[in-house]
Enzyme design. Structure first.
Site, PDB file in Angstrom:
ATOM      1  N   GLY A 267     -33.281 163.090 165.312  1.00  0.00           N
ATOM      2  CA  GLY A 267     -33.898 163.097 163.965  1.00  0.00           C
ATOM      3  C   GLY A 267     -33.228 163.297 162.848  1.00  0.00           C
ATOM      4  N   CYS A 333     -50.632 179.865 146.595  1.00  0.00           N
ATOM      5  CA  CYS A 333     -51.018 181.189 146.289  1.00  0.00           C
ATOM      6  C   CYS A 333     -50.854 182.176 147.763  1.00  0.00           C
ATOM      7  CB  CYS A 333     -52.680 181.067 146.184  1.00  0.00           C
ATOM      8  SG  CYS A 333     -53.528 182.642 145.723  1.00  0.00           S
TER       9      CYS A 333
HETATM   10  N1  LLP Z   1     -36.890 164.177 170.774  1.00  0.00           N
HETATM   11  C1  LLP Z   1     -37.887 165.172 171.202  1.00  0.00           C
HETATM   12  C2  LLP Z   1     -38.704 165.083 172.124  1.00  0.00           C
HETATM   13  C3  LLP Z   1     -37.908 166.233 170.208  1.00  0.00           C
HETATM   14  O1  LLP Z   1     -39.117 167.123 170.261  1.00  0.00           O
HETATM   15  C4  LLP Z   1     -37.207 166.344 168.953  1.00  0.00           C
HETATM   16  C5  LLP Z   1     -37.597 167.437 168.006  1.00  0.00           C
HETATM   17  C6  LLP Z   1     -36.111 165.343 168.705  1.00  0.00           C
HETATM   18  C7  LLP Z   1     -36.109 164.346 169.695  1.00  0.00           C
HETATM   19  C8  LLP Z   1     -35.469 165.435 167.241  1.00  0.00           C
HETATM   20  O2  LLP Z   1     -34.834 166.622 167.063  1.00  0.00           O
HETATM   21  P1  LLP Z   1     -33.684 166.579 166.062  1.00  0.00           P
HETATM   22  O3  LLP Z   1     -32.758 165.604 166.356  1.00  0.00           O
HETATM   23  O4  LLP Z   1     -34.514 166.156 164.773  1.00  0.00           O
HETATM   24  O5  LLP Z   1     -33.420 168.152 165.898  1.00  0.00           O
HETATM   25  N2  LLP Z   1     -39.413 170.900 162.261  1.00  0.00           N
HETATM   26  C9  LLP Z   1     -38.371 171.553 162.679  1.00  0.00           C
HETATM   27  C10 LLP Z   1     -37.565 170.697 163.950  1.00  0.00           C
HETATM   28  C11 LLP Z   1     -38.612 170.290 164.882  1.00  0.00           C
HETATM   29  C12 LLP Z   1     -38.006 169.560 166.060  1.00  0.00           C
HETATM   30  C13 LLP Z   1     -38.996 169.152 167.013  1.00  0.00           C
HETATM   31  N3  LLP Z   1     -38.653 168.253 167.855  1.00  0.00           N
HETATM   32  C14 LLP Z   1     -37.198 171.762 161.683  1.00  0.00           C
HETATM   33  O6  LLP Z   1     -37.576 171.390 160.468  1.00  0.00           O
HETATM   34  O7  LLP Z   1     -36.216 172.229 161.887  1.00  0.00           O
END
Ligand code: LLP
Length: 406
Positions: A267, A333
């Site tokens: 992602g 806040c």
């Molecule tokens: N596949 C699964 C099953 C996942 O749980 C996730 C992310 C991805 C793919 C994609 O991961 P990426 O390539 O984006 O690292 N909000 C957090 C990141 C949470 C990711 C949760 N799962 C942040 O802002 O760092």
């Protein structure tokens, strides 16, 4: 081409004048460049990258990512609906579920969307409802990696079916006459290291041997990006990872006797760097000997610094030469509403714009209406055609009231 979206002071001011502040600004060419890097990760002909839409599910961005040859994952029926609206076919969506209800399972089945099941109990629930059905299962390979403990998912975490539970998994499959057509994993987010990811891939391939009816193996996402500009080289070595995976995959397919689809599921790597979040300085003050620069970027707009202590580089759009050390804060806040602490930046004045870099992933998608603040607009720039397009409107006050019954 640039690695990250660049704006000059006139362009930043012009964008905010036209579309308001704060504003998420995306660059289409950088988004496409990142898609192509991931698409070239593996030489294996059955490789299809799967974009993890939780990072950013704006429909116009999803359309671009789809046009680059990606399929997509979904975490909820809401993401499925958004992806269908973006033009993804039902066969191009994988519902990676976690602790879902019967209704949510049925929703996926009704739409003909493949679902990955995250626990033995959920597999039984699926079997009760859809005896003889097909699904994938999420394996926890016992290896985790990532930026901080909240986003490491392999190993000790709530996710997936651990390897010692596989015999029981096979019993449930027999009991309900299920067909396991895919296995997937995600070891965690924001990793830079080759060894753990590839090590987990190796475990997945060993595990895959136990499932004779597979159509695909999904190795998950998590590829890190260089948030700290002083270390631009800080990226996972995609060619090293790809090379090692290609050779593991070739050996596996020979032993398995059939060629399966192989997916990875990034992602952040796809969408983070094509975006800057523009915001405006609204006031400055010195308190307890520290300088605070107040902005309109509260943590309802960008949560990552507050939730994960995440570092984002801040670009300053003014012509100051003098630097000073400041805390950049928002308008929410809560005293924790801090975007950056002790940052040395050109002196900021009321009305100046700042650009928070690398905010395309988990920026807008984690924004909220906390404090009844409005979520910002999003615009997409295409440098080659010279166009700037509004791809999401700013919330309105009516939006805040829309679901209230009074
Ligand atoms: N596949 C699964 C099953 C996942 O749980 C996730 C992310 C991805 C793919 C994609 O991961 P990426 O390539 O984006 O690292 N909000 C957090 C990141 C949470 C990711 C949760 N799962 C942040 O802002 O760092």
């Amino acid at each position: 081409m640039q690695d990250k979206i660049e704006l000059d002071i006139n362009e930043a001011n012009d964008l905010v004048e036209r579309f308001g502040s704060p504003l998420y600004v995306y660059d289409e060419e950088i988004l496409r460049k990142r898609c192509r890097e991931i698409r070239e990760l593996l030489k294996y002909e059955g490789f299809i990258p799967n974009y993890s839409a939780k990072a950013n599910s704006n429909i116009e961005l999803l359309k671009i990512i789809r046009s680059e040859g990606f399929t997509v994952d979904a975490m909820s029926p809401g993401e499925i609906m958004t992806e269908l609206s973006a033009g993804f076919d039902k066969d191009e969506i994988l519902f990676v579920s976690n602790n879902i209800t019967y209704e949510e399972m049925d929703f996926a089945v009704k739409h003909g969307i493949r679902i990955s099941i995250d626990s033995l109990m959920q597999l039984r629930m699926f079997g009760e409802r859809h005896r003889g059905g097909s699904c994938a299962v999420r394996i926890n390979p016992g290896i985790g990696d990532g930026g901080n403990e909240k986003i490491i998912t392999g190993g000790h975490s709530k996710f997936g079916i651990t390897l010692e539970k596989l015999p029981e998994l096979h019993r449930i499959v027999r009991d309900y006459d299920l067909h396991i057509i895919g296995i997937n994993q995600h070891i965690g987010s924001l990793f830079y290291d080759t060894e753990k990811y590839v090590g987990a891939c190796r475990r997945m391939l060993d595990t895959a041997m136990e499932f004779p009816e597979l159509e695909f193996i999904d190795f998950g996402g998590g590829f890190g990006i260089p948030y700290r500009y002083r270390h631009p080289e800080e990226r996972p070595d995609l060619s090293e990872i790809g090379g090692l995976m290609d050779s593991l995959i070739a050996d596996f397919m020979r032993a398995y006797g059939r060629k399966l689809t192989v997916k990875v599921e990034p992602g952040r790597y796809i969408v983070a760097e094509c975006c800057q979040l523009l915001g405006t300085v609204t006031s400055t003050k010195i308190s307890y000997g520290e300088k605070y620069v107040g902005t309109d970027i509260g943590f309802n707009v960008l949560m990552r610094p507050v939730l994960y202590d995440a570092y984002h580089y801040i670009a300053v759009y003014n012509r100051e030469d003098k630097e000073e050390t400041v805390n950049i804060v928002g308008n929410i806040c809560e005293s924790g509403d801090i975007l950056a602490r002790n940052r040395s930046l050109p002196k900021l004045h009321v009305g100046d714009l700042i650009g928070i870099r690398d905010t395309g992933a988990y920026g807008y998608s984690m924004s909220s209406n906390y404090n009844s603040r409005l979520r910002p607009a999003e615009v997409l720039i295409n440098r080659s055609s010279g166009t700037v397009r509004l791809i999401r409107k700013r919330d309105t006050y009516e939006d805040l009231l829309k679901n209230m019954i009074f």
